[in-house]
Write an enzyme that holds these catalytic residues in place. Structure first.
Site, short mmCIF file in Angstrom:
data_model
loop_
_atom_site.label_atom_id
_atom_site.label_comp_id
_atom_site.label_asym_id
_atom_site.label_seq_id
_atom_site.Cartn_x
_atom_site.Cartn_y
_atom_site.Cartn_z
N LYS A 163 38.54 -26.86 -35.20
CA LYS A 163 37.85 -27.33 -36.34
C LYS A 163 37.78 -28.83 -36.47
CE LYS A 163 36.03 -25.86 -40.93
NZ LYS A 163 36.13 -25.03 -41.95
N ARG A 182 45.45 -15.80 -40.72
CA ARG A 182 45.73 -17.23 -40.66
C ARG A 182 46.25 -17.25 -42.11
NH1 ARG A 182 44.45 -22.33 -38.96
NH2 ARG A 182 43.49 -23.73 -40.41
#
Length: 445
Positions: free
Chosen positions: A286, A395
């Protein structure tokens, strides 16, 4: 367009003739359609004419008049003998209709594709087409992800619909304010959705229209509420893994064991794994950032076994005339045949090859994220958990369990790839406080 095509089929008009548009708009007027709807219909069909390369109305009328003049000269004797009756090719039904300026304004007819209306609410259809193309170019120049392009394009389309396709030169900051108010009051969208729409339209103003939207300080902006992520216990994670089959169980183990995002995990290639050093390198995460995370030693045998399967699949692909894995950017032009190299193959390859229509090549993509999400949903249902679980939940669990093990917040920040430690600090709300509340001097420790 559907109404127009049905109209042409019902009344036997040519769908690629400007006369058909005139008849269609006249029909809409008879049906008591509003003016802005007639304008939209005219714009849509005119854009359709432009796509299929239909000559302009003026060119068609000129050609038709020339043809009629020739026919009139050749058949003048026929007209005299028929006592004033018109020959078949000049009958009233087939005579081209010519509109004056006032009639064009009433029917919403435009002279040719891309021509603008004279009314205040009219637009140039091609200007919005070029706006979408410019948006695509601006996002690619800044190297934003394809998902950002898809999201921003969707919001621009909704903004165009809300503004009734107003001319781009007439767009102002008040249009943004009205659109934000519409989303908040009428649509009642979430705060994150509203802020995403605001960022998309602001990007459009600044990087496509190349102008500032003006004073938008009083625009309706929703404040995101504090978000506490869902965290699974180790027992719950094991229960989910027990109901997953390969390769989905290995995907979930990497999500939890390395704290990866789903797209980061599925984008892994063979070269991302360094088993000697025990390091997994995430490329183009990201924000186009790279980072390294330790490989969980517990699943190394499973990873090596899966790697052998990928090698065998690669050999079978090469023997069957396989063109290689899908590559990003112009990497394949810089390094020829890199798509066929083993190190560039996906670690989680798709089951089927993808045929590229333009080149008729057969290439392989990575495992699609929807397959992982469906398998995970079924596993959660079978495990009968009472928590809402997504791929991102693992996560969150990764960061929380490290924090519970007294890992430094800065270390967790680097492992997650966060640019700001404040983003990582959200996980302090997912564990019990271990701080001694009683006021005490450090000299007394």
């Amino acid at each position: 367009m559907r109404f127009y095509l049905d109209f042409c089929l019902k009344y036997k008009h040519a769908k690629s003739d400007w006369k058909s548009l005139s008849y269609f708009l006249k029909k809409l007027r008879e049906k008591k359609q509003q003016n802005f709807q007639i304008e939209q219909a005219s714009q849509a069909i005119s854009l359709y004419y432009e796509i299929i390369n239909v000559p302009s109305q003026a060119a068609q009328t000129k050609a038709c008049r020339k043809k009629n003049t020739t026919h009139s000269t050749q058949n003048s004797s026929v007209k005299t003998e028929s006592k004033g009756k018109l020959p078949r090719h000049t009958s009233k039904k087939s005579t081209p209709v010519s509109f004056g300026d006032s009639q064009k304004r009433n029917l919403g007819v435009i002279s040719e594709p891309g021509a603008s209306f004279k009314s205040a609410k009219s637009i140039n259809p091609t200007s919005w087409v070029s706006a979408y193309n410019d948006l695509d170019s601006a996002i690619k120049v800044k190297h934003y992800s394809p998902k950002t392009l898809k999201s921003y394009t969707g919001w621009l389309r909704k903004f165009q619909t809300f503004s009734k396709s107003k001319a781009l030169s007439l767009l102002e900051g008040t249009d943004i304010k009205d659109f934000m108010t519409f989303l908040a009051v009428k649509r009642k969208v979430a705060a994150s959705t509203q802020n995403q729409a605001f960022n998309a339209i602001l990007f459009f103003y600044r990087h496509v229209l190349h102008k500032e939207p003006g004073d938008i300080r009083d625009a309706v902006r929703a404040k995101s509420r504090p978000y506490i992520p869902v965290v699974l216990s180790r027992q719950e994670i094991d229960a989910i893994l027990a109901h997953l089959v390969p390769p989905f169980d290995l995907v979930v183990k990497l999500l939890y064991g390395c704290g990866l995002r789903l797209f980061e995990c599925l984008n892994l290639r063979i070269q991302s794994f360094n088993f000697d050093a025990g390091v997994l390198t995430v490329h183009d995460g990201k924000g186009k950032k790279d980072r390294s995370v330790p490989i969980p030693q517990k699943i190394v045998p499973e990873l090596i076994e899966h790697l052998e399967y990928v090698k065998q699949l690669h050999q079978r692909d090469l023997k069957s005339g396989y063109s290689g894995a899908f590559m990003f950017g112009l990497l394949e032009k810089k390094y020829k045949n890199c798509a066929k190299d083993l190190v560039w193959q996906w670690f989680f390859p798709a089951n089927l090859l993808t045929r590229v229509p333009a080149t008729e090549e057969k290439r392989r993509y990575h495992l699609h994220e929807s397959l992982v999400q469906k398998a995970l949903k079924k596993a959660v249902q079978k495990a009968q958990l009472t928590k809402r679980v997504t791929s991102h939940t693992f996560r969150h669990s990764f960061a929380t369990h490290l924090l519970e093990a007294n890992y430094d917040i800065r270390t967790i920040q680097e492992l997650l790839g966060h640019s700001d430690v404040r983003t990582t600090m959200i996980y302090t709300h997912t564990i019990k406080s271990q701080t001694i509340k009683e006021a005490k001097s450090p000299l007394d420790f």
